[in-house]
Design an enzyme around this catalytic site. Structure first.
Site, mmCIF file in Angstrom:
data_model
loop_
_atom_site.group_PDB
_atom_site.id
_atom_site.type_symbol
_atom_site.label_atom_id
_atom_site.label_comp_id
_atom_site.label_asym_id
_atom_site.label_seq_id
_atom_site.Cartn_x
_atom_site.Cartn_y
_atom_site.Cartn_z
ATOM 1 N N LYS A 19 30.631 -56.017 10.385
ATOM 2 C CA LYS A 19 31.719 -56.945 10.069
ATOM 3 C C LYS A 19 31.151 -58.106 9.267
ATOM 4 O O LYS A 19 30.283 -58.831 9.744
ATOM 5 C CB LYS A 19 32.354 -57.445 11.365
ATOM 6 N N LYS A 57 34.175 -53.417 8.093
ATOM 7 C CA LYS A 57 35.263 -54.360 7.852
ATOM 8 C C LYS A 57 34.765 -55.498 6.985
ATOM 9 O O LYS A 57 33.691 -56.027 7.296
ATOM 10 C CB LYS A 57 35.732 -54.876 9.217
HETATM 11 C C1 PBG Z 1 38.740 -61.501 15.483
HETATM 12 C C2 PBG Z 1 39.206 -60.669 14.362
HETATM 13 C C3 PBG Z 1 39.437 -61.044 13.019
HETATM 14 C C4 PBG Z 1 39.988 -59.909 12.419
HETATM 15 C C5 PBG Z 1 40.041 -58.898 13.365
HETATM 16 N N1 PBG Z 1 39.538 -59.373 14.563
HETATM 17 C C6 PBG Z 1 39.299 -62.333 12.316
HETATM 18 C C7 PBG Z 1 38.004 -62.995 12.151
HETATM 19 O O1 PBG Z 1 36.927 -62.444 12.384
HETATM 20 O O2 PBG Z 1 38.065 -64.180 11.804
HETATM 21 C C8 PBG Z 1 40.452 -59.839 10.987
HETATM 22 C C9 PBG Z 1 41.497 -58.825 10.717
HETATM 23 C C10 PBG Z 1 42.248 -59.007 9.446
HETATM 24 O O3 PBG Z 1 41.935 -59.861 8.598
HETATM 25 O O4 PBG Z 1 43.203 -58.243 9.284
HETATM 26 N N2 PBG Z 1 37.441 -61.905 15.418
#
Ligand code: PBG
Length: 342
Positions: free
Chosen positions: A209, A266
Site C-alpha cells: 500500500k 493499492k
Molecule cells: C484506511 C484505508 C484507506 C483506503 C482504504 N483503507 C485510506 C488511507 O490509507 O488513507 C483508501 C481507499 C480508497 O481511496 O478508495 N487506511
C-alpha cells in the site's frame, strides 16, 4: 505493390487477421472480466434507514446497516459475491486510542450480523481493519511521544487492531483486511484470531500500500484524513514510497510468510507494474484496489464529456486483470454490471 516488395515487407505476417471481427477478437482475447472478479466496497454508518450520498464519490453513499442489506442483495443479484465493509463513525466516537474500532455495537459489527443472517454464506464478507476512521488524530495507528518527537507507534497499534479484527470475526466476517501498514500485523492478527478460535477467518492483507494522493475522496467519505492538530501530517512513515518496487516484493513476501491468505496492491492504475511484479513472485490470490481517486478521476472526466465513461471503466478494469489481479475492489463494479458496461 509488387510481390518482391510485399515479401521484403514481410506482409505475409498480419496480426490484423486476428482482429477482423468481434467474434474473432472474442476467440483470441487473453483476459476476462466478470462479476465474480469483484469485491464491492461499502461504507457503513450507525443508525437506521439512512443513506448519505458522498459528494467526493458521485454515485456512492454511506448506508446504515439496515439499508446496506438492500445494496448487498443487489450486488448478489448482479453476480458479485464479496463485499468489503468500511465503518464510519461520528467525531464523538473518535478518541486517541481508537477504542470504538472494536465496539461490539459498532456499524461494521451490526452490518456483519445482519448480512450473515440475511445471506448465509452466499456473500463473502470482508472488513477493513484500520484505526484511521476511529482515532481523533486520523492516523492508522496509535501515537506515542519519543525523544525524536511524536511517532505512529507500531506495537501498541497491533493490540488495538487485533481487538478490532476479533470484533469482526465474532460478528461473522469471512476475512479481515488490515490496511494500516504496521509491521508484523498479519502475524499478530493471525495469532490473535487463532487464539480465540477463529482459525477459519482469513486475512486479506493490504500488503503493498503506497502513500498515495489517490485516497483523497475516500478520506472525505470516511472522515479519516490525518488531523491538522497533530505534527505528523501524512502517512509516509508507514505507507510505502511510490518510488519503490523492490520494497513491494519485500512487503508481499513478509505478509505471505506471516500467513496472509490473499495479497493486495493499492492503488491500482498508477501501480500496474507493481501488480505484475508481485504476481510473478507469489502464488496467493492477488487483489487490486481501484481506489477512490481513480474512480473520481473517471467520473470527473466523464462529467466534462472528455471521455466515454463505459469504455474508460471497462478498459481500466481489464488493465488491472491483465497486469495480474485475480480480484478487483472497485467503486465502479455495481454500476458497470448494472449498465452492462462489462
Ligand atoms: C484506511 C484505508 C484507506 C483506503 C482504504 N483503507 C485510506 C488511507 O490509507 O488513507 C483508501 C481507499 C480508497 O481511496 O478508495 N487506511
Amino acid at each position: 505493390m509488387t510481390i518482391a516488395q510485399r515479401q521484403a515487407m514481410q506482409l505475409s505476417k498480419r496480426p490484423r487477421r486476428l482482429r477482423s471481427s468481434a467474434a474473432m477478437r472474442e476467440l483470441v482475447a487473453e483476459t476476462t472480466l466478470s462479476a465474480h472478479d469483484f469485491i464491492a466496497p461499502f461504507f457503513v454508518i450507525p443508525g437506521k434507514a439512512i443513506e448519505q450520498p458522498i459528494a467526493a464519490l458521485p454515485g456512492i453513499s454511506r448506508f446504515s446497516s439496515d439499508r446496506l442489506l438492500a445494496e448487498l442483495e443487489h450486488a448478489l443479484e448482479l453476480g458479485v459475491k464479496a463485499a468489503l465493509l468500511f465503518g464510519v463513525v461520528p467525531t464523538e466516537a473518535k478518541s486517541q486510542t481508537g477504542k470504538s474500532a472494536a465496539d461490539p455495537q459498532g456499524p461494521v459489527v451490526s452490518a456483519l450480523k445482519a448480512a450473515r443472517q440475511a445471506f448465509g454464506n452466499d456473500l463473502t464478507l470482508l472488513t477493513d481493519v484500520c484505526l484511521c476512521g476511529y482515532t481523533d488524530h486520523g492516523h492508522c495507528g496509535l501515537l506515542k511521544e519519543t525523544p525524536r518527537g511524536w511517532v505512529v507507534d507500531n506495537d501498541s497499534s497491533l493490540e488495538q487492531l487485533a481487538r478490532m479484527a476479533l470484533a469482526h470475526a465474532e460478528a461473522g466476517a469471512d476475512m479481515v483486511s488490515p490496511s494500516d501498514m504496521m509491521d508484523g500485523r498479519v502475524a499478530y492478527l493471525r495469532d490473535s484470531l487463532d487464539a480465540q478460535g477463529h482459525s477459519s477467518v482469513g486475512i486479506l492483507s493490504y500488503a503493498v500500500k503506497y502513500a498515495s494522493a489517490f485516497y483523497g475522496p475516500f478520506r472525505d467519505a470516511a472522515g479519516s484524513a490525518p488531523s491538522s492538530s497533530v505534527s505528523i501530517r501524512d502517512r509516509k512513515t508507514y505507507q510505502m514510497d511510490p518510488r519503490n518496487t523492490r520494497e513491494a516484493l519485500r512487503e508481499a513476501v513478509l505478509d505471505e510468510s506471516e500467513a496472509a491468505d490473499m495479497l493486495m496492491v493499492k492503488p491500482a492504475l498508477p501501480y500496474l507494474d507493481i501488480l505484475s511484479h508481485v504476481r510473478q513472485h507469489s502464488s496467493l490470490p492477488l487483489v487490486a484496489y481501484n481506489v477512490s481517486g481513480e474512480y473520481a478521476m473517471i467520473k470527473a472526466a466523464a462529467a466534462a464529456a472528455a471521455l466515454e465513461e463505459a469504455a474508460a471503466v471497462k478498459e481500466s478494469l481489464i488493465a488491472m486483470r491483465r497486469a495480474g489481479a485475480d480480484l478487483i475492489i472497485s467503486y465502479h463494479a455495481l454500476e458497470a454490471l448494472e449498465k452492462g458496461w462489462i
